[in-house]
Design a protein around this motif. Sequence first.
Motif, PDB file in Angstrom:
ATOM      1  N   GLY A 199       0.833  -1.193   0.000  1.00  0.00           N
ATOM      2  CA  GLY A 199       0.000   0.000   0.000  1.00  0.00           C
ATOM      3  C   GLY A 199       0.864   1.237   0.000  1.00  0.00           C
ATOM      4  N   GLY A 200       0.596   2.153   0.934  1.00  0.00           N
ATOM      5  CA  GLY A 200       1.374   3.376   1.031  1.00  0.00           C
ATOM      6  C   GLY A 200       0.629   4.422   1.824  1.00  0.00           C
ATOM      7  N   PRO A 201       1.290   5.523   2.164  1.00  0.00           N
ATOM      8  CA  PRO A 201       0.658   6.565   2.978  1.00  0.00           C
ATOM      9  C   PRO A 201      -0.490   7.285   2.287  1.00  0.00           C
ATOM     10  CG  PRO A 201       3.056   6.771   2.988  1.00  0.00           C
ATOM     11  CD  PRO A 201       2.719   5.781   1.932  1.00  0.00           C
ATOM     12  N   HIS A 202      -0.644   7.110   0.986  1.00  0.00           N
ATOM     13  CA  HIS A 202      -1.678   7.825   0.242  1.00  0.00           C
ATOM     14  C   HIS A 202      -3.085   7.337   0.564  1.00  0.00           C
ATOM     15  CE1 HIS A 202      -2.562  10.677  -2.945  1.00  0.00           C
ATOM     16  NE2 HIS A 202      -3.387   9.812  -3.495  1.00  0.00           N
ATOM     17  N   VAL A 203      -3.185   6.103   1.058  1.00  0.00           N
ATOM     18  CA  VAL A 203      -4.478   5.501   1.389  1.00  0.00           C
ATOM     19  C   VAL A 203      -4.415   4.995   2.828  1.00  0.00           C
ATOM     20  CG1 VAL A 203      -5.039   4.876  -0.991  1.00  0.00           C
ATOM     21  CG2 VAL A 203      -3.735   3.279   0.413  1.00  0.00           C
ATOM     22  N   PRO A 204      -5.557   4.614   3.418  1.00  0.00           N
ATOM     23  CA  PRO A 204      -5.528   4.139   4.806  1.00  0.00           C
ATOM     24  C   PRO A 204      -4.671   2.895   4.986  1.00  0.00           C
ATOM     25  CG  PRO A 204      -7.771   4.689   4.139  1.00  0.00           C
ATOM     26  CD  PRO A 204      -6.941   4.729   2.896  1.00  0.00           C
ATOM     27  N   LEU A 205      -4.278   2.646   6.228  1.00  0.00           N
ATOM     28  CA  LEU A 205      -3.569   1.417   6.548  1.00  0.00           C
ATOM     29  C   LEU A 205      -4.449   0.208   6.239  1.00  0.00           C
ATOM     30  CD1 LEU A 205      -2.020   2.470   9.986  1.00  0.00           C
ATOM     31  CD2 LEU A 205      -0.848   2.339   7.783  1.00  0.00           C
ATOM     32  N   ASN A 206      -3.795  -0.893   5.842  1.00  0.00           N
ATOM     33  CA  ASN A 206      -4.459  -2.147   5.461  1.00  0.00           C
ATOM     34  C   ASN A 206      -5.217  -2.050   4.140  1.00  0.00           C
ATOM     35  OD1 ASN A 206      -3.566  -3.946   7.437  1.00  0.00           O
ATOM     36  ND2 ASN A 206      -5.120  -3.256   8.900  1.00  0.00           N
ATOM     37  N   TYR A 207      -4.922  -1.021   3.342  1.00  0.00           N
ATOM     38  CA  TYR A 207      -5.421  -0.951   1.971  1.00  0.00           C
ATOM     39  C   TYR A 207      -4.255  -1.213   1.031  1.00  0.00           C
ATOM     40  CZ  TYR A 207     -10.180   0.737   2.788  1.00  0.00           C
ATOM     41  OH  TYR A 207     -11.509   0.842   3.138  1.00  0.00           O
ATOM     42  N   ALA A 208      -4.254  -2.364   0.384  1.00  0.00           N
ATOM     43  CA  ALA A 208      -3.195  -2.734  -0.558  1.00  0.00           C
ATOM     44  C   ALA A 208      -3.577  -2.312  -1.969  1.00  0.00           C
ATOM     45  CB  ALA A 208      -2.957  -4.239  -0.513  1.00  0.00           C
ATOM     46  N   TRP A 209      -2.575  -1.945  -2.735  1.00  0.00           N
ATOM     47  CA  TRP A 209      -2.804  -1.554  -4.128  1.00  0.00           C
ATOM     48  C   TRP A 209      -2.692  -2.775  -5.045  1.00  0.00           C
ATOM     49  CZ3 TRP A 209      -2.101   3.759  -6.372  1.00  0.00           C
ATOM     50  CH2 TRP A 209      -2.204   4.763  -5.393  1.00  0.00           C
ATOM     51  N   PRO A 210      -3.720  -3.087  -5.822  1.00  0.00           N
ATOM     52  CA  PRO A 210      -3.574  -4.144  -6.821  1.00  0.00           C
ATOM     53  C   PRO A 210      -2.393  -3.917  -7.762  1.00  0.00           C
ATOM     54  CG  PRO A 210      -5.886  -3.570  -6.552  1.00  0.00           C
ATOM     55  CD  PRO A 210      -5.107  -2.582  -5.751  1.00  0.00           C
ATOM     56  N   MET A 211      -2.011  -2.650  -7.972  1.00  0.00           N
ATOM     57  CA  MET A 211      -0.864  -2.351  -8.835  1.00  0.00           C
ATOM     58  C   MET A 211       0.382  -3.105  -8.376  1.00  0.00           C
ATOM     59  SD  MET A 211       0.787   1.367  -9.790  1.00  0.00           S
ATOM     60  CE  MET A 211      -0.690   1.926 -10.649  1.00  0.00           C
ATOM     61  N   SER A 212       0.539  -3.282  -7.062  1.00  0.00           N
ATOM     62  CA  SER A 212       1.727  -3.986  -6.578  1.00  0.00           C
ATOM     63  C   SER A 212       1.703  -5.457  -6.991  1.00  0.00           C
ATOM     64  CB  SER A 212       1.846  -3.851  -5.060  1.00  0.00           C
ATOM     65  OG  SER A 212       0.803  -4.530  -4.387  1.00  0.00           O
ATOM     66  N   GLN A 213       0.535  -6.071  -7.031  1.00  0.00           N
ATOM     67  CA  GLN A 213       0.451  -7.458  -7.488  1.00  0.00           C
ATOM     68  C   GLN A 213       0.690  -7.557  -8.996  1.00  0.00           C
ATOM     69  OE1 GLN A 213       0.394 -10.198  -5.916  1.00  0.00           O
ATOM     70  NE2 GLN A 213      -0.081  -9.565  -3.821  1.00  0.00           N
ATOM     71  N   ILE A 214       0.302  -6.533  -9.736  1.00  0.00           N
ATOM     72  CA  ILE A 214       0.579  -6.527 -11.182  1.00  0.00           C
ATOM     73  C   ILE A 214       2.080  -6.441 -11.418  1.00  0.00           C
ATOM     74  CG2 ILE A 214       0.156  -5.352 -13.362  1.00  0.00           C
ATOM     75  CD1 ILE A 214      -2.451  -4.245 -12.103  1.00  0.00           C
ATOM     76  N   PHE A 230      -9.648   4.233 -12.425  1.00  0.00           N
ATOM     77  CA  PHE A 230      -8.228   4.526 -12.332  1.00  0.00           C
ATOM     78  C   PHE A 230      -7.559   3.892 -13.547  1.00  0.00           C
ATOM     79  CE2 PHE A 230      -4.198   3.797  -9.536  1.00  0.00           C
ATOM     80  CZ  PHE A 230      -3.597   4.911 -10.080  1.00  0.00           C
ATOM     81  N   ALA A 231      -7.445   4.656 -14.610  1.00  0.00           N
ATOM     82  CA  ALA A 231      -7.079   4.104 -15.914  1.00  0.00           C
ATOM     83  C   ALA A 231      -5.698   3.468 -15.920  1.00  0.00           C
ATOM     84  CB  ALA A 231      -7.172   5.196 -16.974  1.00  0.00           C
ATOM     85  N   TRP A 232      -4.733   4.074 -15.240  1.00  0.00           N
ATOM     86  CA  TRP A 232      -3.373   3.535 -15.241  1.00  0.00           C
ATOM     87  C   TRP A 232      -3.355   2.101 -14.720  1.00  0.00           C
ATOM     88  CZ3 TRP A 232       0.908   5.794 -11.510  1.00  0.00           C
ATOM     89  CH2 TRP A 232       2.088   5.057 -11.657  1.00  0.00           C
ATOM     90  N   ALA A 233      -4.006   1.846 -13.590  1.00  0.00           N
ATOM     91  CA  ALA A 233      -3.999   0.503 -13.012  1.00  0.00           C
ATOM     92  C   ALA A 233      -4.694  -0.495 -13.939  1.00  0.00           C
ATOM     93  CB  ALA A 233      -4.670   0.516 -11.642  1.00  0.00           C
ATOM     94  N   GLU A 251      -0.750 -17.009  -8.144  1.00  0.00           N
ATOM     95  CA  GLU A 251      -1.253 -16.461  -6.883  1.00  0.00           C
ATOM     96  C   GLU A 251      -1.655 -14.999  -7.056  1.00  0.00           C
ATOM     97  OE1 GLU A 251       0.478 -17.182  -2.664  1.00  0.00           O
ATOM     98  OE2 GLU A 251       1.358 -15.294  -3.358  1.00  0.00           O
ATOM     99  N   SER A 252      -0.822 -14.236  -7.745  1.00  0.00           N
ATOM    100  CA  SER A 252      -1.145 -12.826  -7.978  1.00  0.00           C
ATOM    101  C   SER A 252      -2.385 -12.674  -8.843  1.00  0.00           C
ATOM    102  CB  SER A 252       0.045 -12.110  -8.635  1.00  0.00           C
ATOM    103  OG  SER A 252       1.124 -11.978  -7.740  1.00  0.00           O
ATOM    104  N   LEU A 253      -2.523 -13.483  -9.872  1.00  0.00           N
ATOM    105  CA  LEU A 253      -3.711 -13.414 -10.731  1.00  0.00           C
ATOM    106  C   LEU A 253      -4.972 -13.696  -9.931  1.00  0.00           C
ATOM    107  CD1 LEU A 253      -2.465 -15.204 -13.987  1.00  0.00           C
ATOM    108  CD2 LEU A 253      -3.011 -12.772 -13.730  1.00  0.00           C
ATOM    109  N   ASP A 254      -4.898 -14.675  -9.033  1.00  0.00           N
ATOM    110  CA  ASP A 254      -6.067 -15.003  -8.214  1.00  0.00           C
ATOM    111  C   ASP A 254      -6.429 -13.840  -7.292  1.00  0.00           C
ATOM    112  OD1 ASP A 254      -8.040 -16.957  -7.124  1.00  0.00           O
ATOM    113  OD2 ASP A 254      -6.837 -16.697  -5.313  1.00  0.00           O
ATOM    114  N   LEU A 255      -5.430 -13.223  -6.689  1.00  0.00           N
ATOM    115  CA  LEU A 255      -5.685 -12.078  -5.825  1.00  0.00           C
ATOM    116  C   LEU A 255      -6.295 -10.919  -6.607  1.00  0.00           C
ATOM    117  CD1 LEU A 255      -2.414 -12.154  -3.693  1.00  0.00           C
ATOM    118  CD2 LEU A 255      -4.729 -12.462  -2.818  1.00  0.00           C
ATOM    119  N   LEU A 256      -5.796 -10.679  -7.790  1.00  0.00           N
ATOM    120  CA  LEU A 256      -6.312  -9.580  -8.605  1.00  0.00           C
ATOM    121  C   LEU A 256      -7.751  -9.833  -9.037  1.00  0.00           C
ATOM    122  CD1 LEU A 256      -3.083  -8.933 -10.674  1.00  0.00           C
ATOM    123  CD2 LEU A 256      -4.191  -7.277  -9.166  1.00  0.00           C
ATOM    124  N   LEU A 257      -8.060 -11.083  -9.366  1.00  0.00           N
ATOM    125  CA  LEU A 257      -9.437 -11.408  -9.739  1.00  0.00           C
ATOM    126  C   LEU A 257     -10.409 -11.125  -8.592  1.00  0.00           C
ATOM    127  CD1 LEU A 257      -9.237 -14.744 -11.769  1.00  0.00           C
ATOM    128  CD2 LEU A 257     -10.299 -12.604 -12.504  1.00  0.00           C
TER     129      LEU A 257
END
Length: 499
Positions: A411-426, A476-479, A440-446
């Motif tokens: 995640g990161g400081p831009h969003v609340p704690l315990n919010y992970a960005w799917p971008m990191s799994q990509i 969020f077009a980039w993601a 594993e990453s594909l399953d999480l993203l789905l």
Amino acid sequence: MTIPSSSSSCPDYAEYAKVFHGPASSGPLKLPFQRPIEACRTFTSKVIDQVVDFVASKIVNADLARLFTNTFPNTLDTTVSQTACLTNQTNSCHPLTFLITGDINAMWLRDSVNQLMPYLNYIQQDYSLKRLFLGTIYMQAHFISIDPYANAFHPPDNIQQWSTMQTPNPYQHQGLSPGSVPQVYEYKWEIDSLASFFSLSFQYWQTTQDRSFVDSPIWMNAVEKTIDLLRNEQHGTFDPNTGKVLPVDERFSQTTDRPTETQFQDGRGQPIKQTGMIRTLFRPSDDACVFPFFVPGNAMMSVELDHINQLIHDKNATLADQASQLSKDIREAIFKYAVVDLPDHGKVFAYEVDGYGAQLIMDDANVPSLLSLPLLGFVPMDDPIYQNTRRLVLSKGNPYYYQGPNMAGIGGPHVPLNYAWPMSQIVRIMTSTDDTEIKESLDLLLRSTDGTGLIHESINVFETPNGKESYSRSWFAWANGLFGQAIIRLSNEKPHLLT
């Protein structure tokens, strides 16, 4: 290619993206079809539509095929805000493209480049798509000529007013406050914004062998301003001889209840020692740096300065040599000041440093990140320092790595704690050769879409808040595009994972 005229009958895609549109996919998740109707798409490419249909037909998992269908064309479907193609003095086209990020009606230098990259390999097959890329290069050159420290810009009232091949009268940045120049949406100095401009220019040239833009005074002016800025931001806080505080061109300070939205020391950032790296005030998340030597952004800039050297050397050897020297300075400084030996992880790259010995050990999901260093071209995937870093940032050793029943990731400081960005799994997919890890990453993203069939900014890893979506940013077009890009790569390199 078609660009439909704006229509009041077309819904706001930020709201459209939150709700179900049939038909549902035939998989167990029954994901909706989230592409706008053709009349409401902001740019239509038959080539890209054919790619969508072909790749989706090869994906056995119906939910994964639907997620790809929704996400890969999302930038073209929804974010091409304005375009122009006027003739100049030589009767050739001077294109311009304004891309919004999605639910924010502004154009970020970094985001707009990443939004287009999934389509790079197809621009030779679609002239209008190719012109869209070239128009983005020119649009960004105009923006940088206004203020190279700015990271995002408002839509122009009339894009045709920008369509001139004359070098603009550049705005001289003097550390003014946010909102001082009407074209600027955000004044946050992010080194990766300018590195992205270089990256788009270079990759477009490598793909098409067209470097007509190098002859444009607008583009060359933007390159010159960027090189000047980078050289100016290489110095430390104090004069090494007198100890006096050196002046800076860029400060960012504003009244806010979020510390990540302002900077230390009256807007100039924490003190730094001259190292060879470039001082920057903000990360690609738009959050303030703790220490102004942001390592992933410097790594990206080192790579792209070498690319610019190759691109312009026979046009302006002096400027090219300056770019090459900067590239070497930055790279050497990263390995000297930003490699840390940790007891449990060995030698790793720090996220930020100050040159005095302070290091921030973490990673943020936004690219450039430490996880993405091979994608940036800074190190190969099998580099031992990178591999140690990768294991660290994808573990509890990274304070912004979260894992729960709904999702896992950075995640990161831009969003609340315990919010992970799917971008990191990509990015995890795109920096892995391990089939099990990729699956594993594909399953999480789905499972990260909250039933919307789109990739979001972040997702709550534990539970859905009462009465609220479990995610941030419906559009969020980039993601979305990055996910599509990862699937295209898998279809070429590991097709067995999709069948």
